[in-house]
Write an enzyme that holds these catalytic residues in place. Structure first.
Site, short mmCIF file in Angstrom:
data_model
loop_
_atom_site.label_atom_id
_atom_site.label_comp_id
_atom_site.label_asym_id
_atom_site.label_seq_id
_atom_site.Cartn_x
_atom_site.Cartn_y
_atom_site.Cartn_z
N THR A 40 0.75 -1.17 -0.02
CA THR A 40 0.16 0.07 -0.03
C THR A 40 0.80 1.28 0.04
O THR A 40 0.46 2.45 -0.41
CB THR A 40 -0.85 -0.20 1.17
OG1 THR A 40 -1.70 -1.13 0.85
CG2 THR A 40 -1.59 1.50 1.46
N THR A 85 1.81 -4.49 4.25
CA THR A 85 1.27 -4.97 5.56
C THR A 85 0.64 -6.42 5.75
O THR A 85 1.03 -6.98 6.83
CB THR A 85 0.73 -3.85 6.23
OG1 THR A 85 -0.62 -3.68 5.65
CG2 THR A 85 1.29 -2.57 6.30
N1 LIG Z 1 -1.54 -2.06 3.87
C1 LIG Z 1 -0.98 -2.90 2.93
O1 LIG Z 1 -0.01 -2.80 2.58
C2 LIG Z 1 -1.96 -3.94 2.61
C3 LIG Z 1 -1.80 -4.39 1.06
N2 LIG Z 1 -2.90 -5.24 0.76
C4 LIG Z 1 -0.43 -5.24 1.00
O2 LIG Z 1 -0.46 -5.96 1.84
O3 LIG Z 1 0.11 -4.93 0.05
#
Ligand SMILES: NC(=O)C[C@H](N)C(=O)O
Length: 345
Positions: free
Chosen positions: A12, A88
């Site tokens: 993200t 994340t």
């Molecule tokens: N907040 C994030 O980075 C979540 C995203 N869906 C990922 O893991 O790439």
């Protein structure tokens, strides 16, 4: 004058809204570094794009690519620390691998964002700036791999994404953050030293370790399907303190007899596995051959087991499954012993 390497992998923090709907990882490491702004203290940052994926699409071979890129950076004497920008969702898996194989006092720091790069309130630039500050700080040396997020510093091992959308989605099952980032990191704890494992070779990419959840009515169909698909290891997440129920426990016994290493965790998300119950509880599951994970998160135990199984495969040991099983049991116990029991039970 600290010199850092920033490795971009997507997530993200690097995502923007697509015309077709939804966000997707697009930004380069150079764009992330530019958005993080200037850093105090003469820190210089060199950027490399390793991957550009949202972390729910990562494969084990991608985790190995990231681990190799970190090792490549740390092979240089002019590098004082490494920062990895990452999605994340599965950051805890990459963090576990980087920590398990980390064999260097220089910090490796993972970070990401909860709000995408084009959101007006994106947290990416601040998280990245904090991660760079932590990676450059002499006090961060000798602490293994670290995760910096929302102003807090966590040990990588024991980390879990414990909330979907909260500004601070991370928790560490072995205790809270070990430090906070103000102008520089302020640490309250130092994790104990642990012997590093060897970095994975190509065998790691194809190791199959599945995760199976216990629930009312669960039979062993999913566990048996994992075995049919060629799993060399399975992590079963039992109810409460690790109770899978009788039918899943029968499956654990079959898997163990077939030479598949079974780890026994908890689906609660925190707390240690404790064999307390018979009749399909953790007492029977351990008796059937499952290795209790202690408080190690199932997602991270899976990476540990994959590393061990890949190494056992490379060693072409006749008794590979039993060697891997006892090594896995030893390392889970050791990981648990590093933590304060009051924080775990
Ligand atoms: N907040 C994030 O980075 C979540 C995203 N869906 C990922 O893991 O790439």
């Amino acid at each position: 004058m600290p010199h850092l390497v920033l490795l971009g992998t997507g997530g993200t923090i690097a995502s923007r809204r697509m015309p077709s709907g939804g966000s997707k990882a697009t930004d380069s490491a150079a764009e992330l570094a530019a958005a993080a702004g200037d850093l105090d203290g003469d820190i210089t940052v060199e950027v490399h794009d390793v991957l550009a994926v949202n972390s729910f699409n990562l494969e084990l071979r991608d985790l190995r690519t990231i681990s190799d890129a970190v090792a490549h950076a740390l092979a240089r004497d002019d590098v004082d620390g490494v920062v990895v920008s990452h999605g994340t969702d599965t950051l805890e898996e990459t963090a576990a691998l980087l920590d398990l194989v980390h064999d260097d006092p220089r910090p490796v720091v993972l970070t990401g964002a909860q709000r995408s790069a084009d959101a007006p309130d994106t947290d990416g630039p601040r998280n990245l700036r904090d991660a760079l500050v932590v990676a450059a700080a002499p006090d961060s040396r000798g602490r293994g791999a670290l995760v910096v997020f929302a102003g807090e510093v966590f040990s990588a091992f024991g980390l879990r994404k414990a909330h979907t959308l909260a500004a601070q989605p991370f928790a560490n099952v072995f205790g809270g953050p070990i430090g906070r980032v103000l102008e520089r990191p302020e640490y309250a704890f130092r994790p104990d030293a642990r012997a590093p494992l060897a970095r994975p070779g190509a065998a790691f990419d194809a190791v199959r370790v599945d995760l199976v959840l216990a629930y009312p009515g669960a039979d062993s169909w999913l566990l048996d399907a994992a075995l049919r698909a060629g799993a060399q290891g399975v992590i079963v997440l039992g109810g409460g303190a690790g109770n899978p129920g009788t039918r899943l426990t029968d499956g654990i016994a079959r898997a163990s007899r077939a030479g598949v290493v079974v780890g026994l965790g908890t689906r609660t998300g925190a707390g240690a596995v404790v064999p307390l119950y018979a009749g399909g509880g953790a007492v029977d599951a351990v008796h059937a051959g499952a290795v209790p994970l202690g408080a190690v998160p199932g997602t991270q135990a899976r990476i540990l087991l994959a590393l061990i199984l890949a190494e056992a495969q490379d060693a072409a040991d006749d008794d590979a499954a039993e060697t891997a099983r006892s090594r896995f049991a030893r390392l889970c116990t050791h990981a648990d012993a590093r933590s304060a029991p009051s924080a775990v039970l």
